[in-house]
Every structure is written in structure tokens, then in C-alpha cells.
Design a protein around this motif. Structure first.
Motif, PDB file in Angstrom:
ATOM      1  N   SER A   1      -9.552   9.332  40.271  1.00 11.73           N
ATOM      2  CA  SER A   1      -9.583   9.964  38.953  1.00 11.73           C
ATOM      3  C   SER A   1      -8.169  10.241  38.450  1.00 11.73           C
ATOM      4  N   GLY A   2      -7.890   9.790  37.221  1.00 14.28           N
ATOM      5  CA  GLY A   2      -6.564  10.000  36.631  1.00 14.28           C
ATOM      6  C   GLY A   2      -5.612   8.838  36.809  1.00 14.28           C
ATOM      7  N   HIS A   3      -5.923   7.941  37.735  1.00 12.21           N
ATOM      8  CA  HIS A   3      -5.067   6.757  37.928  1.00 12.21           C
ATOM      9  C   HIS A   3      -5.413   5.706  36.888  1.00 12.21           C
ATOM     10  N   THR A   4      -4.379   5.157  36.244  1.00 15.70           N
ATOM     11  CA  THR A   4      -4.631   4.160  35.203  1.00 15.70           C
ATOM     12  C   THR A   4      -4.305   2.740  35.662  1.00 15.70           C
ATOM     13  N   SER A   5      -3.566   2.611  36.759  1.00 10.50           N
ATOM     14  CA  SER A   5      -3.204   1.280  37.271  1.00 10.50           C
ATOM     15  C   SER A   5      -4.144   0.876  38.391  1.00 10.50           C
TER      16      SER A   5
ATOM     17  N   LEU B   1      -3.974  -9.465  40.993  1.00 10.40           N
ATOM     18  CA  LEU B   1      -3.948  -9.034  39.600  1.00 10.40           C
ATOM     19  C   LEU B   1      -3.549  -7.576  39.512  1.00 10.40           C
ATOM     20  N   TRP B   2      -2.903  -7.215  38.394  1.00  6.01           N
ATOM     21  CA  TRP B   2      -2.567  -5.835  38.102  1.00  6.01           C
ATOM     22  C   TRP B   2      -3.035  -5.506  36.690  1.00  6.01           C
ATOM     23  N   TYR B   3      -3.805  -4.418  36.567  1.00  2.00           N
ATOM     24  CA  TYR B   3      -4.247  -3.914  35.278  1.00  2.00           C
ATOM     25  C   TYR B   3      -3.690  -2.517  35.067  1.00  2.00           C
ATOM     26  N   ASP B   4      -3.304  -2.248  33.844  1.00  2.00           N
ATOM     27  CA  ASP B   4      -2.822  -0.909  33.502  1.00  2.00           C
ATOM     28  C   ASP B   4      -3.196  -0.621  32.063  1.00  2.00           C
ATOM     29  N   GLU B   5      -3.791   0.541  31.840  1.00  2.00           N
ATOM     30  CA  GLU B   5      -4.213   0.950  30.503  1.00  2.00           C
ATOM     31  C   GLU B   5      -5.058  -0.126  29.804  1.00  2.00           C
ATOM     32  N   GLY B   6      -5.935  -0.751  30.558  1.00  2.00           N
ATOM     33  CA  GLY B   6      -6.877  -1.709  29.995  1.00  2.00           C
ATOM     34  C   GLY B   6      -6.368  -3.127  29.806  1.00  2.00           C
ATOM     35  N   GLU B   7      -5.097  -3.357  30.152  1.00  2.00           N
ATOM     36  CA  GLU B   7      -4.514  -4.680  29.931  1.00  2.00           C
ATOM     37  C   GLU B   7      -4.132  -5.334  31.266  1.00  2.00           C
ATOM     38  N   GLU B   8      -4.242  -6.658  31.319  1.00  2.00           N
ATOM     39  CA  GLU B   8      -3.719  -7.383  32.472  1.00  2.00           C
ATOM     40  C   GLU B   8      -2.204  -7.442  32.325  1.00  2.00           C
ATOM     41  N   ARG B   9      -1.490  -6.934  33.311  1.00  2.00           N
ATOM     42  CA  ARG B   9      -0.019  -6.846  33.236  1.00  2.00           C
ATOM     43  C   ARG B   9       0.667  -7.936  34.044  1.00  2.00           C
TER      44      ARG B   9
ATOM     45  N   GLY C   1     -10.322 -11.040  35.749  1.00  2.00           N
ATOM     46  CA  GLY C   1     -10.922  -9.721  35.818  1.00  2.00           C
ATOM     47  C   GLY C   1     -10.723  -8.974  34.532  1.00  2.00           C
ATOM     48  N   ARG C   2     -11.052  -7.709  34.576  1.00  2.00           N
ATOM     49  CA  ARG C   2     -10.813  -6.853  33.438  1.00  2.00           C
ATOM     50  C   ARG C   2     -10.795  -5.400  33.879  1.00  2.00           C
ATOM     51  N   GLN C   3     -10.278  -4.560  32.993  1.00  2.00           N
ATOM     52  CA  GLN C   3     -10.273  -3.131  33.243  1.00  2.00           C
ATOM     53  C   GLN C   3     -10.978  -2.457  32.077  1.00  2.00           C
ATOM     54  N   PHE C   4     -11.866  -1.552  32.403  1.00  2.85           N
ATOM     55  CA  PHE C   4     -12.691  -0.896  31.406  1.00  2.85           C
ATOM     56  C   PHE C   4     -12.019   0.382  30.884  1.00  2.85           C
ATOM     57  N   PRO C   5     -12.538   0.935  29.764  1.00  4.49           N
ATOM     58  CA  PRO C   5     -11.926   2.150  29.197  1.00  4.49           C
ATOM     59  C   PRO C   5     -11.853   3.315  30.180  1.00  4.49           C
ATOM     60  N   ASN C   6     -12.755   3.366  31.171  1.00  3.22           N
ATOM     61  CA  ASN C   6     -12.684   4.451  32.170  1.00  3.22           C
ATOM     62  C   ASN C   6     -11.762   4.081  33.339  1.00  3.22           C
TER      63      ASN C   6
END
Lengths: 113, 114
Positions: A27-31, A47-55, A66-71
Motif C-alpha cells: 500500500s502506497g507504493h507506486t512503482s 518491466l517497470w511501471y510507475d504511476e500507471g505508465e510503462e517506464r 503488461g499494464r498498471q491499474f489506477p490502484n
């Protein structure tokens, strides 16, 4: 506080199928980071995702996505499975990418028959 | 190519001994270095994180040092116990590329004999 969770624990697929692996960060981690640990090859960055984007992505073919969701949870998709995709897939999360430690989940063991 | 090397690949010691695990990395431009423990078939447990500006970190019987200029880190385990048996992994976050993934060594498999 709950750690990084991954599902499923084990996944068995046949060649050519698609696999979907899921990860919930602390909880609270965005990466969120994905790594592959294949027998004899060590841990390789996927892969690395941060704040909803593939970095960034490692040296893997495009069928790994992959993808990262709003949560901030994440999903790893592997299309057109090959035998050599059999591995332990580990997800990690961190708070501030260049400063804080990465915490790992228990992994998903993918077996491709 | 940015790499991490761990020597030895395997180590066996009697219970109670102090031991040192070694890690070397090819590029001194790092954000931090992390030591992990991995039990067979399991995920990674973070042991210690050393920032690039630090020289060492301690947690219980574990002490990790960092010499960035020579590209080396050591993990010292005091008074080893059978429960310390596991694979120990060293990982570096290299700076300069705008990305923060870990680059791992292949690990040292430690066996502590009762």
C-alpha cells in the motif's frame, strides 16, 4: 501491513497459449517491477511501471507485456507461450524508485508444457 | 555491460562460524545496493539496503559494506545458524539510464551444517 502479493501461485499452460499473472504492491507504493527467474539464468528484469505508465523494459520480446491499474496493481501478460518461458515470475514494489528498497512478492511459478 | 558477480557460487560452513559473502559490480555509478535472501522456490527477502553515499549497514547478525570506488560489497554473517541456509543475492540499481531496475548477481548458495 500486507506485503507484495501475487496470483496465482502456480500456472500450467501449453505452448502457444497466453498467461496472465497479477501483482498487488505494498500500500502506497507506486512503482512495480517484474522479473523472470529461469533455471540457470538468474534474475532478469522484465518491466517497470510507475504511476500507471510503462517506464522501461528489459531485453524480452514484445509478447511479454503488461499494464498498471489506477490502484497501482499490475498484470503481466505473456502471449504465444514457449517452453523456455517456464520460470518463476517475481513482482516487486517500491516507494521512491532511486532511493528505496524493492520488496518482492512470493512469485508465480509458470510451467509451459 | 553492467554486471554483478558473486563469488563463491556455493559455500558450506559449520554452525557458529562467521562468514563473508562477496559481490562485485562493474560500474561505480549506482544509486544503491541491496542484499536479499532466497529460500528454494520462494520469493526474495530483503536483508539490507545500502545507499551509494553509505559505507555500511547492519541488521542483527548481518553487516553489509559498500566500497563504490572499487565496485565491491561484502555481506558478513556472524555466528551462522542452520536457518541461515539459503541463496544470498546481491543486486545493484545502476544510475544514469533513468531507470531503476535491479541488476542481480547469480547468488551464493550457503549451507550451514549443524
Amino acid at each position: 501491513e500486507a506485503g507484495v502479493t501475487q496470483s496465482p501461485t502456480h500456472l500450467i499452460k501449453t505452448r502457444g497459449q497466453q498467461a496472465t499473472l497479477r501483482c498487488s504492491p505494498i500500500s502506497g507504493h507506486t512503482s512495480v517491477y517484474w522479473y523472470q527467474q529461469a533455471l540457470g539464468l538468474g534474475l532478469q528484469f522484465l518491466l517497470w511501471y510507475d504511476e500507471g505508465e510503462e517506464r522501461n523494459r528489459g531485453n524480452f520480446p514484445p509478447r511479454f507485456s503488461g499494464r498498471q491499474f489506477p490502484n497501482y496493481s499490475s498484470e503481466l501478460n505473456v502471449n504465444a507461450l514457449e517452453l523456455e518461458d517456464s520460470a518463476l515470475y517475481l513482482c516487486a514494489s517500491s516507494l521512491v524508485p532511486d532511493r528505496d528498497e524493492q520488496f518482492f512478492g512470493p512469485g508465480t511459478r509458470l510451467t509451459v508444457l | 555491460k553492467q554486471e554483478v558477480t558473486q563469488i563463491p557460487a556455493a559455500l558450506s560452513v559449520p554452525e557458529g562460524e562467521n562468514l563473508v559473502l562477496n559481490c562485485s559490480f562493474t560500474d561505480s555509478a549506482i544509486y544503491n545496493l541491496q542484499w536479499f535472501r532466497q529460500d528454494p522456490g520462494k520469493g526474495l527477502t530483503s536483508l539490507l539496503l545500502i545507499q551509494s553515499s553509505q559505507r555500511e549497514q547492519t541488521s542483527g547478525r548481518l553487516n553489509a559494506s559498500l566500497d563504490k570506488s572499487s565496485g565491491r560489497s561484502t555481506l558478513y554473517i556472524a555466528a551462522s545458524q542452520p536457518g541461515d541456509s539459503a541463496t544470498y543475492l546481491c543486486a545493484v540499481t545502476y544510475s544514469g539510464a533513468g531507470s531503476y531496475q535491479l541488476t542481480f548477481g547469480k547468488g551464493t548458495k550457503l549451507s550451514v551444517i549443524p
